[in-house]
Write a protein that holds these residues in place. Sequence first.
Motif, mmCIF file in Angstrom:
data_model
loop_
_atom_site.group_PDB
_atom_site.id
_atom_site.type_symbol
_atom_site.label_atom_id
_atom_site.label_comp_id
_atom_site.label_asym_id
_atom_site.label_seq_id
_atom_site.Cartn_x
_atom_site.Cartn_y
_atom_site.Cartn_z
ATOM 1 N N ARG A 155 0.840 -1.215 0.000
ATOM 2 C CA ARG A 155 0.000 0.000 0.000
ATOM 3 C C ARG A 155 0.868 1.256 0.000
ATOM 4 N NH1 ARG A 155 -3.104 -3.278 3.567
ATOM 5 N NH2 ARG A 155 -5.145 -3.778 2.653
ATOM 6 N N VAL A 156 1.960 1.202 0.750
ATOM 7 C CA VAL A 156 2.874 2.350 0.773
ATOM 8 C C VAL A 156 3.450 2.601 -0.620
ATOM 9 C CG1 VAL A 156 5.067 3.195 1.696
ATOM 10 C CG2 VAL A 156 3.445 2.035 3.203
ATOM 11 N N LEU A 157 3.668 1.529 -1.363
ATOM 12 C CA LEU A 157 4.189 1.662 -2.725
ATOM 13 C C LEU A 157 3.137 2.177 -3.701
ATOM 14 C CD1 LEU A 157 6.293 -1.625 -3.072
ATOM 15 C CD2 LEU A 157 7.123 0.691 -2.620
ATOM 16 N N GLY A 158 1.884 2.254 -3.259
ATOM 17 C CA GLY A 158 0.822 2.743 -4.125
ATOM 18 C C GLY A 158 0.136 1.671 -4.946
ATOM 19 N N LEU A 159 0.346 0.402 -4.610
ATOM 20 C CA LEU A 159 -0.294 -0.688 -5.354
ATOM 21 C C LEU A 159 -1.749 -0.840 -4.926
ATOM 22 C CD1 LEU A 159 2.528 -3.391 -5.219
ATOM 23 C CD2 LEU A 159 2.032 -1.779 -7.052
ATOM 24 N N ARG A 160 -2.556 -1.306 -5.850
ATOM 25 C CA ARG A 160 -3.988 -1.522 -5.560
ATOM 26 C C ARG A 160 -4.124 -2.913 -4.939
ATOM 27 N NH1 ARG A 160 -7.390 0.602 -10.692
ATOM 28 N NH2 ARG A 160 -9.002 0.598 -9.086
ATOM 29 N N VAL A 161 -3.897 -2.950 -3.639
ATOM 30 C CA VAL A 161 -3.794 -4.218 -2.918
ATOM 31 C C VAL A 161 -5.088 -5.011 -3.002
ATOM 32 C CG1 VAL A 161 -3.447 -5.238 -0.641
ATOM 33 C CG2 VAL A 161 -2.024 -3.327 -1.382
ATOM 34 N N ARG A 162 -6.216 -4.349 -2.843
ATOM 35 C CA ARG A 162 -7.490 -5.066 -2.819
ATOM 36 C C ARG A 162 -7.741 -5.784 -4.134
ATOM 37 N NH1 ARG A 162 -13.422 -2.453 -1.359
ATOM 38 N NH2 ARG A 162 -14.621 -4.400 -1.543
ATOM 39 N N TRP A 163 -7.504 -5.102 -5.237
ATOM 40 C CA TRP A 163 -7.770 -5.702 -6.542
ATOM 41 C C TRP A 163 -6.751 -6.784 -6.880
ATOM 42 C CZ3 TRP A 163 -12.344 -5.099 -8.482
ATOM 43 C CH2 TRP A 163 -13.075 -3.946 -8.192
ATOM 44 N N LEU A 164 -5.527 -6.607 -6.456
ATOM 45 C CA LEU A 164 -4.517 -7.627 -6.713
ATOM 46 C C LEU A 164 -4.789 -8.889 -5.894
ATOM 47 C CD1 LEU A 164 -1.283 -5.439 -6.884
ATOM 48 C CD2 LEU A 164 -2.411 -6.630 -8.776
ATOM 49 N N ASN A 165 -5.277 -8.716 -4.658
ATOM 50 C CA ASN A 165 -5.661 -9.879 -3.859
ATOM 51 C C ASN A 165 -6.830 -10.623 -4.508
ATOM 52 O OD1 ASN A 165 -3.891 -10.067 -1.643
ATOM 53 N ND2 ASN A 165 -4.903 -8.376 -0.612
ATOM 54 N N LEU A 166 -7.799 -9.874 -5.011
ATOM 55 C CA LEU A 166 -8.920 -10.506 -5.704
ATOM 56 C C LEU A 166 -8.446 -11.224 -6.959
ATOM 57 C CD1 LEU A 166 -11.711 -7.778 -5.358
ATOM 58 C CD2 LEU A 166 -11.690 -10.046 -4.317
ATOM 59 N N LEU A 167 -7.480 -10.625 -7.645
ATOM 60 C CA LEU A 167 -6.950 -11.265 -8.847
ATOM 61 C C LEU A 167 -6.316 -12.609 -8.514
ATOM 62 C CD1 LEU A 167 -6.217 -11.123 -11.881
ATOM 63 C CD2 LEU A 167 -4.112 -9.962 -11.219
ATOM 64 N N VAL A 168 -5.585 -12.690 -7.409
ATOM 65 C CA VAL A 168 -4.926 -13.934 -7.014
ATOM 66 C C VAL A 168 -5.949 -15.035 -6.770
ATOM 67 C CG1 VAL A 168 -3.578 -15.050 -5.190
ATOM 68 C CG2 VAL A 168 -2.861 -12.841 -6.088
ATOM 69 N N VAL A 169 -7.024 -14.731 -6.018
ATOM 70 C CA VAL A 169 -8.001 -15.779 -5.700
ATOM 71 C C VAL A 169 -8.823 -16.160 -6.932
ATOM 72 C CG1 VAL A 169 -8.119 -15.151 -3.264
ATOM 73 C CG2 VAL A 169 -9.715 -14.094 -4.867
ATOM 74 N N VAL A 170 -9.089 -15.203 -7.825
ATOM 75 C CA VAL A 170 -9.837 -15.528 -9.043
ATOM 76 C C VAL A 170 -9.007 -16.428 -9.949
ATOM 77 C CG1 VAL A 170 -10.777 -14.557 -11.184
ATOM 78 C CG2 VAL A 170 -11.340 -13.514 -8.987
ATOM 79 N N VAL A 171 -7.728 -16.095 -10.120
ATOM 80 C CA VAL A 171 -6.856 -16.937 -10.935
ATOM 81 C C VAL A 171 -6.719 -18.321 -10.302
ATOM 82 C CG1 VAL A 171 -4.499 -17.230 -11.780
ATOM 83 C CG2 VAL A 171 -5.604 -14.996 -11.920
ATOM 84 N N ALA A 172 -6.656 -18.377 -8.975
ATOM 85 C CA ALA A 172 -6.596 -19.674 -8.296
ATOM 86 C C ALA A 172 -7.862 -20.481 -8.549
ATOM 87 C CB ALA A 172 -6.386 -19.477 -6.796
ATOM 88 N N ALA A 173 -9.017 -19.806 -8.536
ATOM 89 C CA ALA A 173 -10.280 -20.497 -8.803
ATOM 90 C C ALA A 173 -10.316 -21.049 -10.224
ATOM 91 C CB ALA A 173 -11.451 -19.541 -8.572
ATOM 92 N N LEU A 174 -9.850 -20.268 -11.193
ATOM 93 C CA LEU A 174 -9.794 -20.745 -12.578
ATOM 94 C C LEU A 174 -8.855 -21.938 -12.715
ATOM 95 C CD1 LEU A 174 -9.657 -17.344 -14.506
ATOM 96 C CD2 LEU A 174 -11.597 -18.906 -14.349
#
Length: 313
Positions: A155-174
Amino acid sequence: MQRALIAAFLSGLMSPAIGTYIVQRRLSLLGDGLGHVAVAGVGLSFLTSTAPLPLAVATCVVGAVVVELLRQQGRATGDVGLAVLFYGGLASGVMMAGLGGQGAGVLSQFLFGSLTSISDSDVRTVAVLAVAVLVLCVGLWPRLFAVCADEDFARVLGLRVRWLNLLVVVVAALTVTMSMRTVGLLLVSAMMVIPVATAQNLFVSFRNSLLGAMAIGAVVAFGGTVGSFYWDTASGATIVVCAIAVFLATWPLSRMIHHHHAHGEEAQACEEVCPQPPHEHGPDHIAVHHGDHVDYVHAGHRHAPHGDHCDEH
């Protein structure tokens, strides 16, 4: 057999790719939970007389997103979310399969894999999603690693943590749903974790571990499929057993590799705090008599000048 080998190879690449981030987040059992949710999608397909793959994908993705959102909002811990995935998904899947006139035995090909029943359309679907998963996992690895390693720092780096976390679980589901025809829903988590653990035995950096896990997963998936043909065994179980065998074979190397790396770091750190002679040890350097010479302790290191360098003790 050609379709089976292609599908196994692609699954072997996909599973460790996303599994590397899952292991980094200390959610090694997430694949199991998503696999149980996918069972609910398969049961729903029996109940509605539709194709199992689309419903399994949709159900698994929805379940993964719901659990991740609950975790982010603090309304459910990771353990509670995984428990809901485990028991709710499996129970509802078996129940709906029964209501649809199918016994629990029909689910076995999805629970433990059935490579020989894969069709041309299944291979094409797996290939398309495999490319998407690999592009995301390899292309976004610096961002995904930052989020999985330390969310606050990301978050300090300015990354969109929430969306990246969602991306990880969605890719895992696929990945889980795409692998249900190869290693099966109950065993796919093993392919998301064991090749990653094997790569961590052999490599130190995250990038090398990611690429190494993908290579190991592809090799054991291909080899396990060939072995299941000649040994007349279940393909999914054979692939997982091959992965475990490779892990056990590389485990003794882990200590040597990581010890050598740690020793190299200590030597480098000592060189930074103890420059090459000439070097004078001041009052802040504790002198310790050691045999026929004197060691000096400072900055957390104990060393002794030796010719043109310092020996770490």
